[in-house]
Design a protein around this motif. Structure first.
Motif, PDB file in Angstrom:
ATOM      1  N   PHE A  56       0.827  -1.206   0.000  1.00 22.39           N
ATOM      2  CA  PHE A  56       0.000   0.000   0.000  1.00 22.39           C
ATOM      3  C   PHE A  56       0.862   1.256   0.000  1.00 22.39           C
ATOM      4  O   PHE A  56       0.648   2.179  -0.789  1.00 22.39           O
ATOM      5  CB  PHE A  56      -0.922  -0.003   1.217  1.00 22.39           C
ATOM      6  CG  PHE A  56      -1.615   1.305   1.477  1.00 22.39           C
ATOM      7  CD1 PHE A  56      -2.703   1.689   0.714  1.00 22.39           C
ATOM      8  CD2 PHE A  56      -1.164   2.154   2.476  1.00 22.39           C
ATOM      9  CE1 PHE A  56      -3.336   2.911   0.938  1.00 22.39           C
ATOM     10  CE2 PHE A  56      -1.790   3.368   2.712  1.00 22.39           C
ATOM     11  CZ  PHE A  56      -2.877   3.747   1.939  1.00 22.39           C
ATOM     12  N   ALA A  57       1.853   1.280   0.881  1.00 25.88           N
ATOM     13  CA  ALA A  57       2.723   2.448   0.963  1.00 25.88           C
ATOM     14  C   ALA A  57       3.491   2.647  -0.339  1.00 25.88           C
ATOM     15  O   ALA A  57       3.647   3.783  -0.824  1.00 25.88           O
ATOM     16  CB  ALA A  57       3.692   2.299   2.134  1.00 25.88           C
ATOM     17  N   ALA A  58       3.958   1.538  -0.916  1.00 27.54           N
ATOM     18  CA  ALA A  58       4.765   1.633  -2.127  1.00 27.54           C
ATOM     19  C   ALA A  58       3.955   2.148  -3.314  1.00 27.54           C
ATOM     20  O   ALA A  58       4.352   3.106  -3.988  1.00 27.54           O
ATOM     21  CB  ALA A  58       5.378   0.272  -2.450  1.00 27.54           C
ATOM     22  N   VAL A  59       2.831   1.498  -3.587  1.00 28.81           N
ATOM     23  CA  VAL A  59       2.076   1.850  -4.792  1.00 28.81           C
ATOM     24  C   VAL A  59       1.293   3.146  -4.624  1.00 28.81           C
ATOM     25  O   VAL A  59       0.964   3.811  -5.611  1.00 28.81           O
ATOM     26  CB  VAL A  59       1.120   0.705  -5.195  1.00 28.81           C
ATOM     27  CG1 VAL A  59       1.899  -0.569  -5.472  1.00 28.81           C
ATOM     28  CG2 VAL A  59       0.053   0.447  -4.129  1.00 28.81           C
ATOM     29  N   THR A  60       0.984   3.529  -3.383  1.00 34.95           N
ATOM     30  CA  THR A  60       0.200   4.746  -3.155  1.00 34.95           C
ATOM     31  C   THR A  60       1.063   5.994  -3.143  1.00 34.95           C
ATOM     32  O   THR A  60       0.711   7.034  -3.722  1.00 34.95           O
ATOM     33  CB  THR A  60      -0.565   4.653  -1.821  1.00 34.95           C
ATOM     34  OG1 THR A  60      -1.384   3.491  -1.827  1.00 34.95           O
ATOM     35  CG2 THR A  60      -1.440   5.883  -1.613  1.00 34.95           C
ATOM     36  N   PHE A  61       2.217   5.922  -2.498  1.00 42.15           N
ATOM     37  CA  PHE A  61       3.014   7.129  -2.279  1.00 42.15           C
ATOM     38  C   PHE A  61       4.186   7.288  -3.240  1.00 42.15           C
ATOM     39  O   PHE A  61       4.849   8.333  -3.228  1.00 42.15           O
ATOM     40  CB  PHE A  61       3.524   7.152  -0.835  1.00 42.15           C
ATOM     41  CG  PHE A  61       2.417   7.180   0.186  1.00 42.15           C
ATOM     42  CD1 PHE A  61       1.522   8.233   0.216  1.00 42.15           C
ATOM     43  CD2 PHE A  61       2.255   6.142   1.090  1.00 42.15           C
ATOM     44  CE1 PHE A  61       0.490   8.264   1.144  1.00 42.15           C
ATOM     45  CE2 PHE A  61       1.227   6.154   2.021  1.00 42.15           C
ATOM     46  CZ  PHE A  61       0.335   7.227   2.048  1.00 42.15           C
ATOM     47  N   THR A  62       4.453   6.280  -4.077  1.00 42.79           N
ATOM     48  CA  THR A  62       5.603   6.387  -4.973  1.00 42.79           C
ATOM     49  C   THR A  62       5.475   7.571  -5.927  1.00 42.79           C
ATOM     50  O   THR A  62       6.369   8.434  -5.995  1.00 42.79           O
ATOM     51  CB  THR A  62       5.805   5.088  -5.774  1.00 42.79           C
ATOM     52  OG1 THR A  62       6.201   4.041  -4.886  1.00 42.79           O
ATOM     53  CG2 THR A  62       6.889   5.257  -6.834  1.00 42.79           C
ATOM     54  N   LEU A  63       4.410   7.635  -6.700  1.00 44.08           N
ATOM     55  CA  LEU A  63       4.279   8.715  -7.680  1.00 44.08           C
ATOM     56  C   LEU A  63       4.194  10.105  -7.029  1.00 44.08           C
ATOM     57  O   LEU A  63       4.841  11.050  -7.514  1.00 44.08           O
ATOM     58  CB  LEU A  63       3.081   8.464  -8.583  1.00 44.08           C
ATOM     59  CG  LEU A  63       3.213   7.267  -9.549  1.00 44.08           C
ATOM     60  CD1 LEU A  63       2.006   7.183 -10.465  1.00 44.08           C
ATOM     61  CD2 LEU A  63       4.500   7.355 -10.375  1.00 44.08           C
ATOM     62  N   PRO A  64       3.423  10.268  -5.930  1.00 43.43           N
ATOM     63  CA  PRO A  64       3.458  11.587  -5.265  1.00 43.43           C
ATOM     64  C   PRO A  64       4.839  11.963  -4.759  1.00 43.43           C
ATOM     65  O   PRO A  64       5.246  13.131  -4.858  1.00 43.43           O
ATOM     66  CB  PRO A  64       2.462  11.404  -4.105  1.00 43.43           C
ATOM     67  CG  PRO A  64       1.506  10.371  -4.577  1.00 43.43           C
ATOM     68  CD  PRO A  64       2.353   9.416  -5.372  1.00 43.43           C
ATOM     69  N   LEU A  65       5.576  10.994  -4.215  1.00 44.69           N
ATOM     70  CA  LEU A  65       6.922  11.292  -3.737  1.00 44.69           C
ATOM     71  C   LEU A  65       7.878  11.585  -4.888  1.00 44.69           C
ATOM     72  O   LEU A  65       8.774  12.424  -4.778  1.00 44.69           O
ATOM     73  CB  LEU A  65       7.454  10.137  -2.888  1.00 44.69           C
ATOM     74  CG  LEU A  65       6.859  10.006  -1.484  1.00 44.69           C
ATOM     75  CD1 LEU A  65       7.366   8.744  -0.793  1.00 44.69           C
ATOM     76  CD2 LEU A  65       7.195  11.240  -0.640  1.00 44.69           C
ATOM     77  N   VAL A  66       7.687  10.863  -6.003  1.00 46.23           N
ATOM     78  CA  VAL A  66       8.498  11.149  -7.194  1.00 46.23           C
ATOM     79  C   VAL A  66       8.278  12.587  -7.644  1.00 46.23           C
ATOM     80  O   VAL A  66       9.230  13.314  -7.974  1.00 46.23           O
ATOM     81  CB  VAL A  66       8.150  10.162  -8.332  1.00 46.23           C
ATOM     82  CG1 VAL A  66       8.749  10.632  -9.654  1.00 46.23           C
ATOM     83  CG2 VAL A  66       8.657   8.760  -8.005  1.00 46.23           C
ATOM     84  N   ALA A  67       7.010  13.016  -7.631  1.00 45.98           N
ATOM     85  CA  ALA A  67       6.700  14.400  -8.014  1.00 45.98           C
ATOM     86  C   ALA A  67       7.288  15.385  -7.013  1.00 45.98           C
ATOM     87  O   ALA A  67       7.810  16.445  -7.396  1.00 45.98           O
ATOM     88  CB  ALA A  67       5.189  14.579  -8.111  1.00 45.98           C
ATOM     89  N   PHE A  68       7.247  15.024  -5.723  1.00 44.45           N
ATOM     90  CA  PHE A  68       7.758  15.914  -4.682  1.00 44.45           C
ATOM     91  C   PHE A  68       9.278  16.064  -4.764  1.00 44.45           C
ATOM     92  O   PHE A  68       9.812  17.176  -4.775  1.00 44.45           O
ATOM     93  CB  PHE A  68       7.357  15.392  -3.310  1.00 44.45           C
ATOM     94  CG  PHE A  68       7.970  16.144  -2.155  1.00 44.45           C
ATOM     95  CD1 PHE A  68       7.482  17.388  -1.791  1.00 44.45           C
ATOM     96  CD2 PHE A  68       9.044  15.609  -1.444  1.00 44.45           C
ATOM     97  CE1 PHE A  68       8.052  18.100  -0.729  1.00 44.45           C
ATOM     98  CE2 PHE A  68       9.614  16.301  -0.386  1.00 44.45           C
ATOM     99  CZ  PHE A  68       9.119  17.558  -0.033  1.00 44.45           C
ATOM    100  N   PHE A  69       9.979  14.918  -4.810  1.00 46.17           N
ATOM    101  CA  PHE A  69      11.444  14.965  -4.827  1.00 46.17           C
ATOM    102  C   PHE A  69      11.993  15.423  -6.176  1.00 46.17           C
ATOM    103  O   PHE A  69      13.052  16.039  -6.249  1.00 46.17           O
ATOM    104  CB  PHE A  69      12.027  13.596  -4.480  1.00 46.17           C
ATOM    105  CG  PHE A  69      11.909  13.219  -3.035  1.00 46.17           C
ATOM    106  CD1 PHE A  69      12.498  13.975  -2.046  1.00 46.17           C
ATOM    107  CD2 PHE A  69      11.190  12.091  -2.651  1.00 46.17           C
ATOM    108  CE1 PHE A  69      12.390  13.635  -0.704  1.00 46.17           C
ATOM    109  CE2 PHE A  69      11.077  11.732  -1.314  1.00 46.17           C
ATOM    110  CZ  PHE A  69      11.677  12.510  -0.343  1.00 46.17           C
ATOM    111  N   GLY A  70      11.260  15.090  -7.255  1.00 46.85           N
ATOM    112  CA  GLY A  70      11.768  15.398  -8.582  1.00 46.85           C
ATOM    113  C   GLY A  70      11.433  16.788  -9.069  1.00 46.85           C
ATOM    114  O   GLY A  70      12.169  17.347  -9.894  1.00 46.85           O
ATOM    115  N   ALA A  71      10.311  17.353  -8.593  1.00 44.13           N
ATOM    116  CA  ALA A  71       9.883  18.690  -9.029  1.00 44.13           C
ATOM    117  C   ALA A  71       9.897  18.804 -10.552  1.00 44.13           C
ATOM    118  O   ALA A  71      10.432  19.763 -11.125  1.00 44.13           O
ATOM    119  CB  ALA A  71      10.765  19.764  -8.397  1.00 44.13           C
TER     120      ALA A  71
END
Length: 465
Positions: free
Chosen positions: A174-189
């Protein structure tokens, strides 16, 4: 089948009292949380990462996934043999949580790292890092399954422990598939290559901490009485072990179907539905499969294990059908996804609990307790070979239907994406029901086999080598 004789009080008492403390159940759950926290990202996003971030064509990416997974899957029986031959002050399976948590995290981070390479070298880098991550995952996931028979002799306790593990694994997923793309957007800008790297670094640190907690708390029983199996004899534990063979076939089909569905979800929602931003939400809803996992001990108590797994397959197929009729109606899509996730959650969980019973069957039939090799092939091999095939098959369909990354898709391409996301998983889930129909006769004899092994254990001297 042999009839079940009256058991002696001593083995029966041992079975009834063989409970695992609650804190160790939690620690066992953390092993799969830590494993899925990283490996679920591979299953859900690696194909998308390769095509739309790393820069490979869909055909090359699919072939790469198939070849590397199949090559990597060969290490599953080898890790099983290694675990079977392990003797340390920490136990047989438990020490690998300490030894491999760091390599597993590092190699997974490197898999989602985009170096400044071109052409063949880029493909080589992807293949090497992916294989190394897979080898490390097999090395740390094999003990997660092989340790279960050594945590308790009680079959009911094993089912409970496995449910804790599955819930823990689902939390990691759940944590992996739910937060991966939002975190990618956050860290990657806006820079997805950078975003994936730092996201995997964060998940890697959390995974390491969880494995270290599990290593510190778990305890194996009776490992000092288990014979070291010679290399040439390891594969004899599989000979004539029909319940194990049945489970391997069914589990392999399950992971093919599941990987097809999870790896094509992002394509379906980006191109067919037109709402890629809903992917984290849909993936997050997958946590609903915890309901099925928690209910498994109760379902099994009033039914049996093989029919519980069949029920999971049926629900998974039904959910896929609902997804088709839902079209682009989000509410109905969510209903279909929930049904499919509950079903796949049940079908995913059962083999891990049932493999412990096939280890007992193999010891009763051949005298060899190959918990490492049997569970390695029954779990890690099935996951990796199934994931390889499940990642490759849809790319071939998508390529033949004319899919091109990062452009508006043709009507034909959209039809191909819909087929691989909805109907192809449904077909393979349905095929998984067939082998399980033959498991019933073996499950009926498990009580007798387990009592015979306990009687043998109580009358045998500890064997150490």
């Amino acid at each position: 089948m042999e009839s079940t004789p009256q058991s002696s009080p001593e083995p029966q008492t041992t079975l009834l009292n063989d409970k695992v403390p609650f804190h160790r159940r939690i620690s066992y759950a953390l092993t799969d949380t830590g494993g899925n926290l990283l490996y679920s990202i591979i299953g859900a996003y690696l194909l998308y990462f390769y095509t739309d971030v790393f820069g490979l064509s869909v055909g090359v990416a699919g072939t790469l996934l198939l070849v590397t997974r199949l090559v990597d899957a060969v290490d599953a029986p080898l890790w099983g043999i290694i675990v079977d031959r392990t003797r340390s002050k920490y136990g047989q399976s438990r020490p690998y949580f300490l030894w491999l948590c760091f390599p597993f995290a590092v190699f997974t981070v490197l898999t989602f790292t985009t170096p400044n390479l071109d052409g063949t070298w880029k493909v080589v880098y992807a293949a090497v890092t992916y294989i190394l991550a897979g080898i490390a995952y097999t090395g740390i996931s094999t003990p997660i399954t092989s340790i279960l028979p050594n945590l308790s002799r009680n079959t009911d306790e094993r089912v409970v422990l496995n449910s804790f593990r599955m819930v823990g694994g689902n939390v990691g997923n759940f944590a992996a598939v739910t937060f991966t793309l939002p975190l990618v957007a956050f860290f990657g800008a806006g820079n997805d290559q950078k975003g994936f790297f730092w996201t995997l670094c964060v998940f890697g640190i959390v995974s390491i901490i969880m494995f270290l907690i599990a290593f510190a708390d778990l305890k194996e029983i009776n490992t000092e009485k288990i014979k070291t199996i010679p290399f040439k004899s390891s594969f004899k534990a599989m000979k004539g072990n029909w319940p194990w063979i049945i489970l391997v076939i069914a589990n392999l089909l399950f992971w093919i179907a599941l990987t097809i569905r999870t790896s094509t979800l992002v394509y379906y929602f980006e191109y067919n539905i037109g709402h890629k931003e809903l992917v984290p939400l849909i993936n997050g809803i997958s946590v609903i499969q915890v309901i099925g996992m928690v209910l498994i001990p109760f379902i099994v108590k009033f039914s049996n294990k093989y029919s519980t797994m069949i029920f999971g397959f049926i629900l998974a197929v039904l959910g896929q059908i609902v997804l088709f009729f839902a079209g682009d109606h989000i509410s109905f899509l969510i209903v279909g996804w929930i049904i499919a996730c509950i079903g796949s959650g049940i079908a995913c969980s059962m083999p891990f609990a049932m493999l412990s019973d096939t280890v007992d069957y193999g010891e009763w039939k051949s005298g060899l307790r190959g918990s490492g090799i049997l569970t390695a092939i029954g779990s890690a091999f099935c996951i990796k070979a199934g994931s390889g095939l499940g990642g490759f098959i849809p790319t071939q369909f998508m390529s033949s239907f004319g899919y091109v990354p990062n452009v508006a898709q043709s009507t034909q391409s959209l039809s191909g994406i819909q087929f691989v996301f909805i109907w192809l998983p449904a077909i393979v889930f349905a095929l998984g029901i067939i082998p399980m129909l033959f498991y019933r006769r073996f499950e009926k004899n498990e009580g007798y086999i387990r009592r015979q092994l306990l009687i043998k254990e109580h009358h045998a001297e500890p064997q150490v080598k």
